[in-house]
Design an enzyme around this catalytic site. Structure first.
Site, short mmCIF file in Angstrom:
data_model
loop_
_atom_site.label_atom_id
_atom_site.label_comp_id
_atom_site.label_asym_id
_atom_site.label_seq_id
_atom_site.Cartn_x
_atom_site.Cartn_y
_atom_site.Cartn_z
N LYS A 139 -12.07 31.45 -55.28
CA LYS A 139 -10.62 31.60 -55.32
C LYS A 139 -10.12 32.46 -54.16
O LYS A 139 -10.75 33.46 -53.80
CB LYS A 139 -10.18 32.22 -56.64
CG LYS A 139 -10.57 31.40 -57.86
CD LYS A 139 -10.19 32.07 -59.16
CE LYS A 139 -10.94 33.37 -59.36
NZ LYS A 139 -10.74 33.94 -60.71
N THR A 198 1.60 38.92 -60.64
CA THR A 198 0.50 37.95 -60.64
C THR A 198 -0.63 38.33 -61.61
O THR A 198 -1.71 37.78 -61.54
CB THR A 198 -0.10 37.84 -59.22
OG1 THR A 198 -0.57 39.14 -58.81
CG2 THR A 198 0.94 37.33 -58.23
N GLY A 217 -3.17 38.38 -64.38
CA GLY A 217 -3.72 37.36 -65.26
C GLY A 217 -3.94 36.00 -64.64
O GLY A 217 -4.30 35.05 -65.34
N THR A 218 -3.77 35.88 -63.33
CA THR A 218 -3.93 34.56 -62.71
C THR A 218 -5.36 34.02 -62.85
O THR A 218 -5.56 32.84 -63.11
CB THR A 218 -3.54 34.59 -61.23
OG1 THR A 218 -4.20 35.68 -60.58
CG2 THR A 218 -2.04 34.73 -61.06
N GLY A 219 -6.35 34.89 -62.67
CA GLY A 219 -7.73 34.44 -62.77
C GLY A 219 -8.10 34.00 -64.16
O GLY A 219 -8.74 32.95 -64.36
#
Length: 273
Positions: free
Chosen positions: A182, A215, A217-219
């Site tokens: 990512k 952002t 918690g995106t993973g």
């Protein structure tokens, strides 16, 4: 009036930590499952006291409690896909890996929560070794961020070419069926660009860049969305593509709450009306 029963609802399991602020971890995973039409179940590995400003405290669950949660869900309800997030320590990682094998849990998405997007190491070196040796080889896909991919591959990652090389090394050395490196921690035009490798195809996954500082918690959300799509019966590459689209749209509806970094808007379908 009788309740309507929907038969054969896909079920996904998240094995991860609890985020009291609701932006990441179990809370983000369950919302992601729900908004991708999958029934979410959970096994909590640790409890955090955190908010948009950061983590105040972390308490590990007893290994026996983690194992009991997994067994209770799988033996009764069954799961079509699972994801792991923060496993915290060597003992929990090893126990989870054993349960994955013993209970024959398929469609496993491993988010190797070892290092934050800013580069801070979150688990110790022994736990990282166990993650690499016991859990990642069982993964259908592993989704490291830039710094995690550096640890897993042994490469310093500064370019798109570096990301591709790291994905190939991780695939070859650790045994996951596919790797998604990512790019959320990359800079400039590479921010948010992900690289996929499954042993045959090397693909670049790009979407529009969303300008927001919220952002958190995106993973977790990406790995949960991949698991949800796999539970729905999607093939792996389309599951990843659809998950990326979900996260990107959720970023467009990110929540400006608290005094720090807010979470993505998992429930954006409700906000679009």
């Amino acid at each position: 009036m009788n309740a309507q029963t929907i038969s054969r609802v896909p079920v996904a399991l998240t094995i991860a930590g609890s985020d009291s602020g609701g932006g990441a971890g179990i809370q983000a995973d369950l919302r992601t499952f729900a908004f991708n039409c999958v029934h979410g179940t959970s096994a909590i590995t640790c409890v955090t006291a955190q908010n948009t400003l950061g983590v105040v405290r972390v308490d590990a669950m007893p290994v026996e409690a983690v194992v009991a949660q997994i067994q209770a869900v799988v033996k009764d309800i069954g799961v079509q896909a699972a994801k792991t997030g923060m496993l915290l320590n060597q003992e929990i990682i090893f126990a989870v890996a054993q349960q994955i094998e013993t209970l024959q849990i398929n469609n496993l998405v491993v988010d190797p929560v070892m290092v934050s997007r800013t580069g801070a190491q979150l688990i110790d070196n022994e736990a990282i070794k166990t993650l690499c040796n016991a859990l990642i080889p069982k993964a259908t896909i592993v989704t490291p961020n830039r710094y995690e991919a550096q640890i897993l591959s042994g490469l310093q990652i500064h370019s798109l070419d570096d990301m591709g090389k790291a994905a190939q090394i991780i695939h070859k050395n650790l045994g996951a069926k596919a790797v998604l490196v990512k790019g959320g921690g990359m800079e400039g035009n590479l921010r948010g660009v992900d690289v996929w490798f499954d042993g045959e195809k090397l693909e670049i996954l790009t979407t529009k860049q969303i300008e927001t500082t919220n952002t958190h918690g995106t993973g977790c959300t990406l790995s949960a969305a991949i698991a949800a799509n796999l539970a729905m019966g999607e093939d792996l590459w389309p599951a990843v593509q659809q998950a990326k689209e979900y996260v990107t749209t959720a970023l467009c509806y990110a929540l400006n709450i608290g005094k720090g970094q807010g979470p993505v808007g998992h429930f954006f379908p409700l906000l679009q009306n």
